[in-house]
Design an enzyme around this catalytic site. Structure first.
Site, PDB file in Angstrom:
ATOM      1  N   GLU A 182      -3.725   7.027  -5.456  1.00 55.35           N
ATOM      2  CA  GLU A 182      -3.593   6.421  -6.779  1.00 55.35           C
ATOM      3  C   GLU A 182      -4.686   6.972  -7.686  1.00 55.35           C
ATOM      4  O   GLU A 182      -5.847   6.984  -7.301  1.00 55.35           O
ATOM      5  CB  GLU A 182      -3.736   4.894  -6.682  1.00 55.35           C
ATOM      6  CG  GLU A 182      -2.571   4.216  -6.005  1.00 55.35           C
ATOM      7  CD  GLU A 182      -2.695   2.702  -5.994  1.00 55.35           C
ATOM      8  OE1 GLU A 182      -3.597   2.162  -6.688  1.00 55.35           O
ATOM      9  OE2 GLU A 182      -1.910   2.067  -5.294  1.00 55.35           O
ATOM     10  N   ARG A 212       0.848  -1.186   0.000  1.00 52.33           N
ATOM     11  CA  ARG A 212       0.000   0.000   0.000  1.00 52.33           C
ATOM     12  C   ARG A 212       0.884   1.235   0.000  1.00 52.33           C
ATOM     13  O   ARG A 212       1.882   1.307   0.742  1.00 52.33           O
ATOM     14  CB  ARG A 212      -0.918   0.019   1.234  1.00 52.33           C
ATOM     15  CG  ARG A 212      -2.039  -1.018   1.185  1.00 52.33           C
ATOM     16  CD  ARG A 212      -3.073  -0.669   0.118  1.00 52.33           C
ATOM     17  NE  ARG A 212      -4.182  -1.612   0.081  1.00 52.33           N
ATOM     18  CZ  ARG A 212      -4.238  -2.660  -0.732  1.00 52.33           C
ATOM     19  NH1 ARG A 212      -3.219  -2.899  -1.559  1.00 52.33           N
ATOM     20  NH2 ARG A 212      -5.290  -3.453  -0.744  1.00 52.33           N
ATOM     21  N   HIS A 223      -0.381  -0.362 -10.221  1.00 48.79           N
ATOM     22  CA  HIS A 223      -1.068  -1.309  -9.322  1.00 48.79           C
ATOM     23  C   HIS A 223      -1.429  -2.602 -10.055  1.00 48.79           C
ATOM     24  O   HIS A 223      -2.592  -3.005 -10.132  1.00 48.79           O
ATOM     25  CB  HIS A 223      -2.315  -0.659  -8.728  1.00 48.79           C
ATOM     26  CG  HIS A 223      -2.726  -1.270  -7.420  1.00 48.79           C
ATOM     27  ND1 HIS A 223      -3.236  -0.548  -6.367  1.00 48.79           N
ATOM     28  CD2 HIS A 223      -2.689  -2.564  -6.989  1.00 48.79           C
ATOM     29  CE1 HIS A 223      -3.507  -1.359  -5.347  1.00 48.79           C
ATOM     30  NE2 HIS A 223      -3.185  -2.583  -5.713  1.00 48.79           N
TER      31      HIS A 223
END
Length: 331
Positions: free
Chosen positions: A270, A242, A289
């Site tokens: 993000e 994370r 990601h």
């Protein structure tokens, strides 16, 4: 007696987690009621799907199992989550009713660990710089900075599913593996093939640091300015966990010094702003990601939920079972 199976994700998510082989397996196991409504689920529509259900299969975008929803399914035995964290769907009512919960964090962690290993090898090999150099017409420049995954120290922060699998993959190489996880004992670390250590020691000694910790209040910006400054020169920081675990402003400062190299699959937030320095620093590799289940890999999560159902029917332990007391330390 055949099971009544409620498949709750919206059709688009169902298509991601299940192919024809998975649907055929489900139909053998019981009567399947699948959500046919696209978009955000409506509580009443979910209640109708749950009526008489013995098993609920969930994934991204599903509603929390409130008492109101669960009242429609008094015979519900298990919630099988074809995704990672179950924190968004589990409520106290689930535990009060004795409903079992399974998460696909394990298979999700496989993709994360494999991505972390790929980033580890590519970074040690200095591939990112060499690709740019050869595209510009060079050939030899930068080869002197190539390292192998051999006789280096790899520090693993977090020994959850992804961290454990990353350690298992690293054991195929001649490296020293150290791990930091406050809930892991020294004996458990040794069984994995690693040596347990404290976080500050890990950061000071590692050539590669790979983050696999959950985002909790205790881990928020855990990798702060002082800890980044304590890392070895030329160390590689990999974050597939994370973004908020790392103080990104402090990381930018250290990267601008040229001391470290970073591979970040996650950021906070993000996506990062278009002009964020992490996008342009030459010693930072940024990916969008993709470390978890993506593309065809998402089917692994759906298959795991089905395999869990088969284990449940056979009276075998659930490999991804989540218990109430675990929630505080899980992602």
């Amino acid at each position: 007696m055949r099971l009544n199976i409620a498949v709750l994700p919206q059709p688009g998510t169902q298509h991601r987690i299940f192919g024809e082989p998975q649907w055929r397996q489900l139909e053998v196991l019981g009567r399947v009621a699948a959500n046919e409504r696209a978009g955000k689920p409506e509580p009443e529509a979910v209640r109708q799907l749950l009526k008489g259900a013995d098993i609920a299969i969930t994934s991204w975008g599903c509603l929390p199992f409130t008492e109101e929803l669960l009242s429609a399914a008094p015979n519900l035995q298990a919630i099988l989550h074809a995704a990672g964290t179950v924190k968004g769907i589990v409520t106290p009512a689930v535990w009060e009713r004795g409903i079992r919960v399974s998460s696909a964090n394990g298979p999700l962690g496989i993709g994360v660990a494999e991505t972390a290993l790929g980033l580890t090898i590519a970074s040690l090999k200095n591939m990112w710089s060499l690709v740019s150099s050869t595209r510009a017409g060079g050939w030899y420049a930068g080869r002197e900075n190539v390292r192998e995954l051999y006789e280096v120290t790899v520090g693993v922060i977090g020994a959850g599913q992804a961290g454990r699998h990353y350690i298992r993959l690293l054991r195929q190489f001649g490296v020293n593996i150290i791990v930091y996880d406050p809930v892991l004992s020294a004996e458990q670390a040794a069984e994995l093939g690693a040596c347990k250590t404290e976080l500050d020691t890990l950061l000071a000694e590692s050539d590669v640091v790979s983050i696999h910790a959950p985002l909790l209040p205790a881990t928020y910006r855990m990798i702060n300015r002082d800890r980044l400054m304590a890392m070895k020169d030329d160390a590689i920081l990999i974050n597939t966990a994370r973004g908020a675990i790392v103080d990104e402003l402090a990381l930018v400062e250290e990267l601008r010094k040229g001391r470290l190299f970073a591979c970040l699959d996650v950021t906070d937030p993000e996506p990062p702003a278009e002009d964020h320095p992490l996008r342009s620093l030459p010693n930072c590799v940024l990916t969008p990601h993709i470390a978890g289940a993506v593309g065809n890999g998402v089917k692994r999560l759906g298959q795991f939920a089905i395999d869990e159902l088969k284990r449940l029917v056979a009276g075998q332990p659930l490999e991804g079972e989540v218990r109430q007391e675990q929630l505080a330390t899980l992602a």
